[in-house]
Motif scaffolding. Structure first.
Motif, PDB file in Angstrom:
ATOM      1  N   GLY A   1       0.785  -1.222   0.000  1.00  0.00           N
ATOM      2  CA  GLY A   1       0.000   0.000   0.000  1.00  0.00           C
ATOM      3  C   GLY A   1       0.816   1.271   0.000  1.00  0.00           C
ATOM      4  O   GLY A   1       0.344   2.313   0.423  1.00  0.00           O
ATOM      5  N   GLY A   2       2.057   1.248  -0.506  1.00  0.00           N
ATOM      6  CA  GLY A   2       2.858   2.457  -0.544  1.00  0.00           C
ATOM      7  C   GLY A   2       3.523   2.816   0.767  1.00  0.00           C
ATOM      8  O   GLY A   2       4.061   3.902   0.910  1.00  0.00           O
ATOM      9  N   PHE A   3       3.476   1.948   1.749  1.00  0.00           N
ATOM     10  CA  PHE A   3       4.114   2.209   3.037  1.00  0.00           C
ATOM     11  C   PHE A   3       5.510   1.584   3.047  1.00  0.00           C
ATOM     12  O   PHE A   3       5.784   0.627   2.340  1.00  0.00           O
ATOM     13  CB  PHE A   3       3.302   1.601   4.181  1.00  0.00           C
ATOM     14  CG  PHE A   3       2.055   2.354   4.499  1.00  0.00           C
ATOM     15  CD1 PHE A   3       2.056   3.336   5.470  1.00  0.00           C
ATOM     16  CD2 PHE A   3       0.866   2.083   3.842  1.00  0.00           C
ATOM     17  CE1 PHE A   3       0.911   4.034   5.782  1.00  0.00           C
ATOM     18  CE2 PHE A   3      -0.284   2.775   4.140  1.00  0.00           C
ATOM     19  CZ  PHE A   3      -0.269   3.755   5.113  1.00  0.00           C
ATOM     20  N   TRP A   4       6.355   2.134   3.894  1.00  0.00           N
ATOM     21  CA  TRP A   4       7.648   1.502   4.113  1.00  0.00           C
ATOM     22  C   TRP A   4       8.113   1.809   5.524  1.00  0.00           C
ATOM     23  O   TRP A   4       7.696   2.778   6.143  1.00  0.00           O
ATOM     24  CB  TRP A   4       8.679   1.960   3.093  1.00  0.00           C
ATOM     25  CG  TRP A   4       9.052   3.413   3.181  1.00  0.00           C
ATOM     26  CD1 TRP A   4       8.398   4.465   2.635  1.00  0.00           C
ATOM     27  CD2 TRP A   4      10.175   3.954   3.884  1.00  0.00           C
ATOM     28  NE1 TRP A   4       9.031   5.639   2.940  1.00  0.00           N
ATOM     29  CE2 TRP A   4      10.130   5.364   3.696  1.00  0.00           C
ATOM     30  CE3 TRP A   4      11.205   3.402   4.634  1.00  0.00           C
ATOM     31  CZ2 TRP A   4      11.077   6.220   4.244  1.00  0.00           C
ATOM     32  CZ3 TRP A   4      12.144   4.249   5.174  1.00  0.00           C
ATOM     33  CH2 TRP A   4      12.082   5.640   4.981  1.00  0.00           C
ATOM     34  N   MET A   5       8.932   0.953   6.071  1.00  0.00           N
ATOM     35  CA  MET A   5       9.608   1.231   7.332  1.00  0.00           C
ATOM     36  C   MET A   5      11.072   0.874   7.136  1.00  0.00           C
ATOM     37  O   MET A   5      11.421   0.135   6.217  1.00  0.00           O
ATOM     38  CB  MET A   5       8.993   0.468   8.493  1.00  0.00           C
ATOM     39  CG  MET A   5       9.005  -1.027   8.435  1.00  0.00           C
ATOM     40  SD  MET A   5       8.209  -1.724   9.908  1.00  0.00           S
ATOM     41  CE  MET A   5       8.097  -3.454   9.461  1.00  0.00           C
ATOM     42  N   PRO A   6      11.951   1.425   7.968  1.00  0.00           N
ATOM     43  CA  PRO A   6      13.388   1.237   7.721  1.00  0.00           C
ATOM     44  C   PRO A   6      13.772  -0.215   7.483  1.00  0.00           C
ATOM     45  O   PRO A   6      14.483  -0.517   6.553  1.00  0.00           O
ATOM     46  CB  PRO A   6      14.036   1.798   8.989  1.00  0.00           C
ATOM     47  CG  PRO A   6      13.054   2.807   9.481  1.00  0.00           C
ATOM     48  CD  PRO A   6      11.697   2.274   9.133  1.00  0.00           C
ATOM     49  N   THR A   7      13.281  -1.116   8.301  1.00  0.00           N
ATOM     50  CA  THR A   7      13.529  -2.542   8.117  1.00  0.00           C
ATOM     51  C   THR A   7      12.678  -3.335   9.088  1.00  0.00           C
ATOM     52  O   THR A   7      12.553  -2.959  10.262  1.00  0.00           O
ATOM     53  CB  THR A   7      15.021  -2.905   8.339  1.00  0.00           C
ATOM     54  OG1 THR A   7      15.149  -4.328   8.386  1.00  0.00           O
ATOM     55  CG2 THR A   7      15.553  -2.303   9.628  1.00  0.00           C
ATOM     56  N   PRO A   8      12.071  -4.426   8.650  1.00  0.00           N
ATOM     57  CA  PRO A   8      11.320  -5.271   9.580  1.00  0.00           C
ATOM     58  C   PRO A   8      12.193  -5.967  10.614  1.00  0.00           C
ATOM     59  O   PRO A   8      11.683  -6.566  11.547  1.00  0.00           O
ATOM     60  CB  PRO A   8      10.654  -6.308   8.649  1.00  0.00           C
ATOM     61  CG  PRO A   8      10.693  -5.714   7.290  1.00  0.00           C
ATOM     62  CD  PRO A   8      11.936  -4.876   7.260  1.00  0.00           C
ATOM     63  N   SER A   9      13.525  -5.868  10.431  1.00  0.00           N
ATOM     64  CA  SER A   9      14.413  -6.555  11.374  1.00  0.00           C
ATOM     65  C   SER A   9      14.279  -6.023  12.790  1.00  0.00           C
ATOM     66  O   SER A   9      14.702  -6.677  13.748  1.00  0.00           O
ATOM     67  CB  SER A   9      15.868  -6.445  10.911  1.00  0.00           C
ATOM     68  OG  SER A   9      16.297  -5.094  10.946  1.00  0.00           O
ATOM     69  N   ALA A  10      13.679  -4.821  12.952  1.00  0.00           N
ATOM     70  CA  ALA A  10      13.442  -4.310  14.297  1.00  0.00           C
ATOM     71  C   ALA A  10      12.537  -5.250  15.089  1.00  0.00           C
ATOM     72  O   ALA A  10      12.596  -5.296  16.320  1.00  0.00           O
ATOM     73  CB  ALA A  10      12.806  -2.925  14.227  1.00  0.00           C
ATOM     74  N   LEU A  11      11.702  -6.007  14.384  1.00  0.00           N
ATOM     75  CA  LEU A  11      10.753  -6.917  15.035  1.00  0.00           C
ATOM     76  C   LEU A  11      11.244  -8.355  15.075  1.00  0.00           C
ATOM     77  O   LEU A  11      10.613  -9.192  15.714  1.00  0.00           O
ATOM     78  CB  LEU A  11       9.408  -6.893  14.290  1.00  0.00           C
ATOM     79  CG  LEU A  11       8.701  -5.557  14.155  1.00  0.00           C
ATOM     80  CD1 LEU A  11       7.475  -5.716  13.270  1.00  0.00           C
ATOM     81  CD2 LEU A  11       8.309  -5.045  15.517  1.00  0.00           C
ATOM     82  N   ILE A  12      12.310  -8.642  14.369  1.00  0.00           N
ATOM     83  CA  ILE A  12      12.672 -10.036  14.119  1.00  0.00           C
ATOM     84  C   ILE A  12      14.130 -10.274  14.477  1.00  0.00           C
ATOM     85  O   ILE A  12      15.023  -9.537  14.048  1.00  0.00           O
ATOM     86  CB  ILE A  12      12.448 -10.378  12.626  1.00  0.00           C
ATOM     87  CG1 ILE A  12      10.967 -10.219  12.280  1.00  0.00           C
ATOM     88  CG2 ILE A  12      12.925 -11.785  12.304  1.00  0.00           C
ATOM     89  CD1 ILE A  12      10.713 -10.096  10.804  1.00  0.00           C
ATOM     90  N   GLY A  13      14.361 -11.293  15.282  1.00  0.00           N
ATOM     91  CA  GLY A  13      15.723 -11.707  15.562  1.00  0.00           C
ATOM     92  C   GLY A  13      16.421 -10.963  16.677  1.00  0.00           C
ATOM     93  O   GLY A  13      17.591 -11.209  16.943  1.00  0.00           O
TER      94      GLY A  13
END
Length: 419
Positions: free
Chosen positions: A231-243
């Motif tokens: 939907g045109g969204f982005w965040m710096p990286t999903p890695s903030a939530l993972i690992g």
């Protein structure tokens, strides 16, 4: 693989929060951008009697179902049928990471703790999965209103079950305090200053959490081609939530235990201030009751524990959010020579009790933390200090303190007998 050749437990990120749009956007971004990640989305009907789930991976929805638990769903526990789904996915699905998204009324840190200790058909879930991170989804444009909202969750069809009497403000504050990571968005925010103040509130209430922000990508030169599903969204990286392996079960137990540690104040910013008040003297119950309105004025969130002079055995938890204040009995103070009681307490509590032990008061103390906007800290401390026993009252001793009138008798019940 583990050294013994067994598969490693599948890591699970638990994502809650009142901002369902932010939550669902995070889930879509994570499953699209992270290879081997699946999203298990949980929904609960407003009566708490029907729960449904949908499993998504990079390709879209792949499985789902609904169930009717034998008793209404709880804000802090998944029904057994959903625990069984988790176990099956961990054992057979082959995903490298699972993102568990929760309804707004479910408290993510307590759900994570429940998952950590649950068993399904005699099998410990912890043998097959581990909680990696607890996250909260926040709409910055709504945060200040949510933290001040005295409406019940039920008024907005967000309650979990018929007995869920929490307010919107309570739920919003607890989501922040329980999070290892806060994911924020302020899309179409008409007031950037309010968003900056909301970020300050996050830093004060979720002081131990890291933050990541979702933005709407208006910049064609960003160099990123976003999938349509995002939907045109982005965040710096999903890695903030993972690992990150940030979840600490002991910390969650301590925070919800009888004697939780108060938050450390942050530096004031954008008018948001946090202050910590403590005393080894007990509070005079009637003076405290008379001053509650003044104490809670301009306070957005406060937490801690009290020692009421006429209740020398009981620990009383203090928790306010917006207009709501609750004072509850959560246990008893540790007696000096009861080894069994000390062993039953957490290691962290035993350590602090030993460090702070007073020959007369024992571990008894009052500790409260208050957060507000443009909070008058000196006036607040003065009001609290005025509720403490005076030197003359202290000199009468505990037996005399217990004879005073008790305005909290109906709410708190009787103080247990001394050991």
């Amino acid at each position: 693989m583990t050294p013994q050749g067994e598969p490693r437990p599948m890591p699970v990120t638990v994502l809650g929060g009142l901002a369902t749009g932010v939550r669902d956007c995070v889930a879509d971004l994570a499953r699209i951008e992270t290879s081997g990640l699946a999203v298990l989305a949980v929904r609960v009907d407003s009566d708490g009697r029907t729960a449904s789930w949908q499993l998504y991976d990079r390709s879209g929805p792949v499985d789902g179902g609904s169930l009717k638990p034998s008793r209404p769903c709880s804000p802090c526990q998944l029904p057994p049928g959903l625990l069984a789904v988790l176990l099956r996915l961990a054992r057979t699905a082959g995903y490298r990471h699972l993102l568990l998204t929760l309804p707004p009324g479910m408290q993510a840190d307590l759900i994570a703790l429940d998952v950590t200790h649950s068993h399904v058909c005699g099998q410990a879930l912890a043998d097959h999965l581990r909680v990696d991170t607890v996250a909260a989804a926040v709409n910055l444009a709504r945060l200040e209103d949510d933290l001040g909202c005295g409406d019940r969750l039920a008024d907005h069809a967000l309650a979990i079950g018929p007995d869920d009497g929490r307010s919107v403000a309570e739920a919003a504050a607890r989501h922040l305090e329980g999070a290892d990571v806060v994911v924020t968005s302020n899309v179409n925010d008409p007031d950037p200053t309010a968003s900056a103040r909301a970020v300050a509130l996050l830093r004060h209430l979720a002081s131990r959490a890291s933050m990541t922000h979702i933005c709407h990508d208006h910049l064609p030169a960003s160099g990123r081609e976003m999938p349509a599903a995002a939907g045109g969204f982005w965040m710096p990286t999903p890695s903030a939530l993972i690992g990150g392996n940030r979840f600490d079960a002991d910390d969650v137990r301590e925070r919800h235990g009888p004697l939780s540690l108060p938050r450390q104040p942050c530096a004031p910013e954008f008018g948001v201030r946090t202050t910590r008040w403590s005393s080894r003297r007990p509070l005079h119950a009637q003076r405290l009751a008379d001053a509650l309105g003044q104490i809670c004025a301009s306070v957005i969130r406060s937490r801690g524990h009290l020692w009421l002079a006429n209740r020398p055995q009981s620990i009383h938890r203090w928790e306010s959010a917006g207009e709501h204040l609750a004072i509850q009995t959560t246990g008893t103070w540790l007696p000096e020579n009861d080894g069994k009681a000390w062993q039953a307490a957490s290691a962290r509590r035993r350590t602090f009790a030993a460090l702070l032990w007073d020959p007369y008061y024992g571990e008894r103390r009052c500790e409260l933390t208050f957060t507000g906007i443009d909070l008058d800290v000196p006036a607040l401390h003065e009001r609290l200090n005025s509720c403490l026993l005076t030197d003359a009252e202290l000199s009468l001793g505990m037996e005399e303190w217990q004879l005073s009138d008790d305005p909290f008798a109906d709410a708190l019940g009787a103080d247990p007998p001394s050991h």
